[in-house]
Motif scaffolding. Structure first.
Motif, PDB file in Angstrom:
ATOM      1  N   SER A 474       0.826  -1.295  -0.169  1.00 47.63           N
ATOM      2  CA  SER A 474      -0.094   0.022  -0.074  1.00 47.63           C
ATOM      3  C   SER A 474       0.904   1.396   0.066  1.00 47.63           C
ATOM      4  N   PRO A 475       0.223   2.287  -0.473  1.00 48.88           N
ATOM      5  CA  PRO A 475      -1.075   2.388  -0.976  1.00 48.88           C
ATOM      6  C   PRO A 475      -1.075   2.360  -2.536  1.00 48.88           C
ATOM      7  N   MET A 476      -0.012   1.909  -3.369  1.00 48.53           N
ATOM      8  CA  MET A 476       0.028   1.410  -4.631  1.00 48.53           C
ATOM      9  C   MET A 476      -1.312   0.862  -5.124  1.00 48.53           C
ATOM     10  N   GLU A 477      -2.082   1.075  -6.280  1.00 47.54           N
ATOM     11  CA  GLU A 477      -2.988   0.384  -6.777  1.00 47.54           C
ATOM     12  C   GLU A 477      -2.354  -0.708  -7.638  1.00 47.54           C
ATOM     13  N   ILE A 478      -2.551  -1.877  -7.559  1.00 50.27           N
ATOM     14  CA  ILE A 478      -1.947  -2.973  -8.407  1.00 50.27           C
ATOM     15  C   ILE A 478      -2.975  -3.945  -9.236  1.00 50.27           C
ATOM     16  N   ILE A 479      -3.124  -3.611 -10.374  1.00 50.32           N
ATOM     17  CA  ILE A 479      -4.099  -4.510 -11.005  1.00 50.32           C
ATOM     18  C   ILE A 479      -3.519  -5.352 -12.002  1.00 50.32           C
ATOM     19  N   GLY A 480      -3.855  -6.619 -11.741  1.00 45.36           N
ATOM     20  CA  GLY A 480      -3.267  -7.812 -12.489  1.00 45.36           C
ATOM     21  C   GLY A 480      -3.999  -8.402 -13.592  1.00 45.36           C
ATOM     22  N   ARG A 481      -3.748  -9.524 -13.937  1.00 40.67           N
ATOM     23  CA  ARG A 481      -4.472 -10.276 -15.091  1.00 40.67           C
ATOM     24  C   ARG A 481      -6.141 -10.009 -14.776  1.00 40.67           C
ATOM     25  N   ASP A 482      -6.803  -9.813 -16.158  1.00 41.90           N
ATOM     26  CA  ASP A 482      -8.202  -9.807 -16.013  1.00 41.90           C
ATOM     27  C   ASP A 482      -8.699  -8.767 -15.099  1.00 41.90           C
ATOM     28  N   ASN A 483      -7.670  -7.671 -14.925  1.00 39.67           N
ATOM     29  CA  ASN A 483      -8.192  -6.353 -14.266  1.00 39.67           C
ATOM     30  C   ASN A 483      -8.638  -6.502 -12.785  1.00 39.67           C
ATOM     31  N   LEU A 484      -7.844  -7.827 -12.311  1.00 36.55           N
ATOM     32  CA  LEU A 484      -7.967  -8.155 -10.844  1.00 36.55           C
ATOM     33  C   LEU A 484      -7.035  -6.919  -9.863  1.00 36.55           C
ATOM     34  N   SER A 485      -7.754  -6.358  -8.800  1.00 35.50           N
ATOM     35  CA  SER A 485      -6.866  -5.919  -7.790  1.00 35.50           C
ATOM     36  C   SER A 485      -6.235  -6.630  -6.744  1.00 35.50           C
ATOM     37  N   LEU A 486      -4.869  -6.217  -6.606  1.00 35.93           N
ATOM     38  CA  LEU A 486      -4.358  -7.157  -5.628  1.00 35.93           C
ATOM     39  C   LEU A 486      -4.731  -7.008  -4.237  1.00 35.93           C
ATOM     40  N   HIS A 487      -5.192  -5.655  -4.044  1.00 39.92           N
ATOM     41  CA  HIS A 487      -5.647  -5.524  -2.405  1.00 39.92           C
ATOM     42  C   HIS A 487      -7.112  -6.143  -2.525  1.00 39.92           C
ATOM     43  N   GLU A 488      -7.925  -6.143  -3.343  1.00 39.13           N
ATOM     44  CA  GLU A 488      -9.097  -6.856  -3.654  1.00 39.13           C
ATOM     45  C   GLU A 488      -8.925  -8.204  -3.324  1.00 39.13           C
ATOM     46  N   PHE A 489      -8.139  -8.815  -4.029  1.00 38.12           N
ATOM     47  CA  PHE A 489      -7.600 -10.351  -4.108  1.00 38.12           C
ATOM     48  C   PHE A 489      -7.179 -10.805  -2.610  1.00 38.12           C
ATOM     49  N   TRP A 490      -6.253  -9.834  -2.336  1.00 39.69           N
ATOM     50  CA  TRP A 490      -5.821 -10.022  -0.799  1.00 39.69           C
ATOM     51  C   TRP A 490      -7.030 -10.014   0.447  1.00 39.69           C
ATOM     52  N   GLY A 491      -7.627  -8.786   0.064  1.00 40.46           N
ATOM     53  CA  GLY A 491      -8.527  -8.424   1.246  1.00 40.46           C
ATOM     54  C   GLY A 491      -7.852  -8.357   2.606  1.00 40.46           C
ATOM     55  N   ASN A 492      -8.037  -8.710   3.744  1.00 41.33           N
ATOM     56  CA  ASN A 492      -7.401  -8.715   4.900  1.00 41.33           C
ATOM     57  C   ASN A 492      -6.352  -9.725   5.237  1.00 41.33           C
ATOM     58  N   ASN A 493      -6.096 -10.592   4.191  1.00 41.61           N
ATOM     59  CA  ASN A 493      -5.319 -11.812   4.115  1.00 41.61           C
ATOM     60  C   ASN A 493      -4.250 -11.706   3.009  1.00 41.61           C
ATOM     61  N   PRO A 494      -3.254 -10.997   3.191  1.00 40.37           N
ATOM     62  CA  PRO A 494      -2.354 -11.174   2.098  1.00 40.37           C
ATOM     63  C   PRO A 494      -1.630 -12.301   2.353  1.00 40.37           C
TER      64      PRO A 494
END
Length: 615
Positions: A474-494
């Protein structure tokens, strides 16, 4: 390398004087290696009376001969015998390759590489951060001939050693171990060096490896986005955009200060500081100072300010465990320093000693015994540790009312232990210092109100409350394959495979990522070296096979994370009911590596290509 020493020109009396400050076990092993005399191993630990005269003769011979001559490195079996002689105990053979690498006792690897599908210059890498791990990545990429650019949000290198400048800030790993294995520093002034020397060290590495030309300073990366052509689009806060084939995040875990969630904090009418955002020009003389927190930064800071302050109030949520370290602020002996610089292999073996004595042995005392029924500990050996340290702390207290406040109720190792030489508890017992364990209700314009109704006026509030450690990348926005956000993918569990790679985020590597923090020993530089060496293997595989991208398989990462979670739950820092920065809000340990250092070294020494999807 650490094998390179300065030319010896000293007189016999100067050499004799230096030998008085020697670390005897390191001196012993250096002699064995220099003389190749196996009989020195059968005599166990040589007596000082025999060792110093023998050392003097060997050093004189070195001085009077061609000191530039190459010296044959010993074989692994012989090194193993030396290690066991030095520690006077068992050293499992699995440690030997790791230790030899750390000691620079391995022959240089042949730099020749077979023809590859792509040239190294076809692979361009972005490194985010110019702290310890970012500079390390840059050095290895440069050696591999892979182009790279470093983005650093600050105006200088150094990371945490640049950003933290509060009084008393120093490393809590022995200085001669807290440096790159291939770039030792024999000029440390202290056994545990202060911040300015650490910062100077990393600046000197930049000069030695000519890295400054590769760094974009004051360039805070705001976003990176993956494109299906196998590239990452990177954007900085000032609008700069560039494209890279791979991104290495070296932003660390402890770089975003965390202010406590206390009502009215920003309404305070005096000076409000965070220890990680220190004002070096602030004058604390004669001030009433409130320090919120009693962890690592408060532990270093408070003893430095109490003599200047009119009164200091330390607000403690939970007491820290203090581990005896009498030499924590001692200077390096001048004779010892001379030997580190001049006697071949002495520094190598001293590094081994520091590594071995601060390595994996402590882990056994932190493992949970499921049959243990004691309170305040997790096993019989942990209970013995608790009693020993409790008595050590109690012996420093001459105010009985303070004793119950300073002995932790949680098991040793459940939170970060602190190296102690007596200054913390001495500071708390000063007439102008109060340790307050009542909870804070709110902050007012005048000071702090406690839950019991009492108020404390303050001129300065210092928040020694740590970092947003669980907000990885954080606080970078990281968008991976298929427009997936890393922080949304991780949530509270990196989670990340080996703490470095994440499914759906190809060619993205994290240094000091999830579950790579060390608690039971070692140095984070050791872990970073393991990680960077592994990343170079990954990048070379991309080049060798002509692949465009790589990412870990979901089932591989899940299996790895499950194994990590099970082990962390069986460690002192994973027990329920103890809050720490190691855990997220759900109680899951997201920070720590629960196994031995040699296990991480082994797992990162070999790239298992079947663990990844290659395209």
């Amino acid at each position: 390398t650490p094998n390179v020493t300065e030319c010896i020109t000293a007189s016999v009396s100067e050499i004799t004087s230096a030998l008085q400050g020697a670390h005897m076990r390191s001196l012993h092993m250096a002699l064995v290696q220099l003389t190749n005399d196996e009989s020195l191993l059968t005599s166990g630990s040589l007596e000082r009376e025999r060792l110093i005269p023998l050392s003097l003769r060997v050093i004189e011979a070195l001085r009077d001969t061609d000191q530039s001559a190459d010296k044959e490195l010993p074989k692994a079996n012989f090194v193993h015998r030396m290690m066991e002689t030095m520690v006077q105990g068992n050293v499992p053979r699995e440690y030997v390759p790791m230790m030899m690498q750390q000691m620079s006792l391995l022959k240089p690897v042949n730099k020749y590489r077979a023809p590859t599908a792509r040239r190294p210059t076809d692979l361009r890498v972005a490194i985010i951060g110019a702290g310890m791990s970012g500079l390390l990545a840059a050095i290895r990429l440069k050696e591999a001939g892979i182009p790279f650019v470093i983005y650093e949000k600050n105006a200088e290198v150094g990371g945490t050693w640049l950003e933290n400048s509060y009084p008393g800030f120093r490393v809590d790993v022995p200085s001669h171990f807290y440096c790159y294995s291939f770039a030792p520093n024999h000029d440390w002034s202290a056994n545990f060096s202060p911040r300015d020397e650490l910062l100077d060290y990393f600046k000197s590495v930049v000069v030695e490896y000519d890295l400054r030309q590769h760094i974009n300073f004051k360039s805070d990366v705001t976003s990176i986005q993956y494109e299906e052509n196998g590239c990452w689009n990177l954007e900085t806060g000032d609008g700069r955009r560039e494209t890279f084939h791979s991104v290495i995040s070296a932003v660390g875990q402890l770089n975003r200060p965390k202010l406590p969630a206390i009502k009215g904090l920003t309404d305070f009418g005096g000076r409000l500081l965070h220890s990680a955002d220190w004002d070096e020009h602030i004058d604390l003389r004669g001030k009433k100072i409130a320090v919120i927190g009693s962890g690592a930064s408060a532990f270093q800071l408070v003893p430095e300010i109490v003599e200047k302050a009119r009164h200091t109030y330390v607000f403690q949520r939970s007491a820290p465990w203090l581990f005896p370290t009498p030499d924590y602020q001692d200077e390096v002996d001048k004779g010892h320093q001379w030997l580190l610089k001049h006697l071949p292999y002495y520094a190598n073996w001293y590094r081994f000693w520091l590594f071995w004595t601060g390595c994996d042995a402590f882990l056994e005392s932190l493992k949970v015994d499921s049959n243990w029924s004691g309170t305040g500990s997790v096993s019989a050996i942990n209970e013995k540790l608790r009693k020993t340290i409790s008595q050590y702390m109690a012996n420093q207290i001459h105010e009985p009312s303070l004793l119950e406040k300073i002995i932790p109720t949680y098991p040793p190792g459940a939170k970060r232990p602190l190296r102690d030489n007596g200054r913390w508890l001495a500071a708390l017992q000063r007439d102008n210092v109060d340790l307050i364990t009542d909870s804070i209700s709110q902050v007012t314009t005048q000071g702090i109100e406690l839950s019991g109704g009492n108020s404390i006026d303050a001129d300065v509030i210092i928040c020694a409350t740590g970092f947003q450690a669980d907000q990885f990348l954080s606080p970078m926005e990281i968008i991976g394959r298929d427009n997936l956000s890393l922080h949304e993918f991780w949530g509270n569990n990196p989670k990340a495979y080996l703490g470095m790679t994440v499914p759906n985020f190809p060619n993205l590597f994290c240094l000091y990522g999830p579950n790579t923090n060390l608690v039971h020993g070692g140095s984070i530089i050791f872990h970073s070296e393991c990680q960077v060496n592994y990343i170079i293997k990954c990048l070379n595989e991309l080049l060798d096979q002509g692949h465009r991208s790589m990412e870990p398989r979901v089932e591989v990462m899940d299996k790895f994370s499950d194994r990590i979670d099970r082990a962390n739950n069986r460690r002192a820092w994973g027990v329920p009911g103890v809050q720490s920065w190691y855990k997220n809000s759900e109680g899951r340990v997201t920070q720590n590596w629960p196994f031995r250092l040699v296990d991480y070294w082994s797992e990162t020494s070999l790239l298992k290509t079947e663990d990844y999807i290659w395209q």
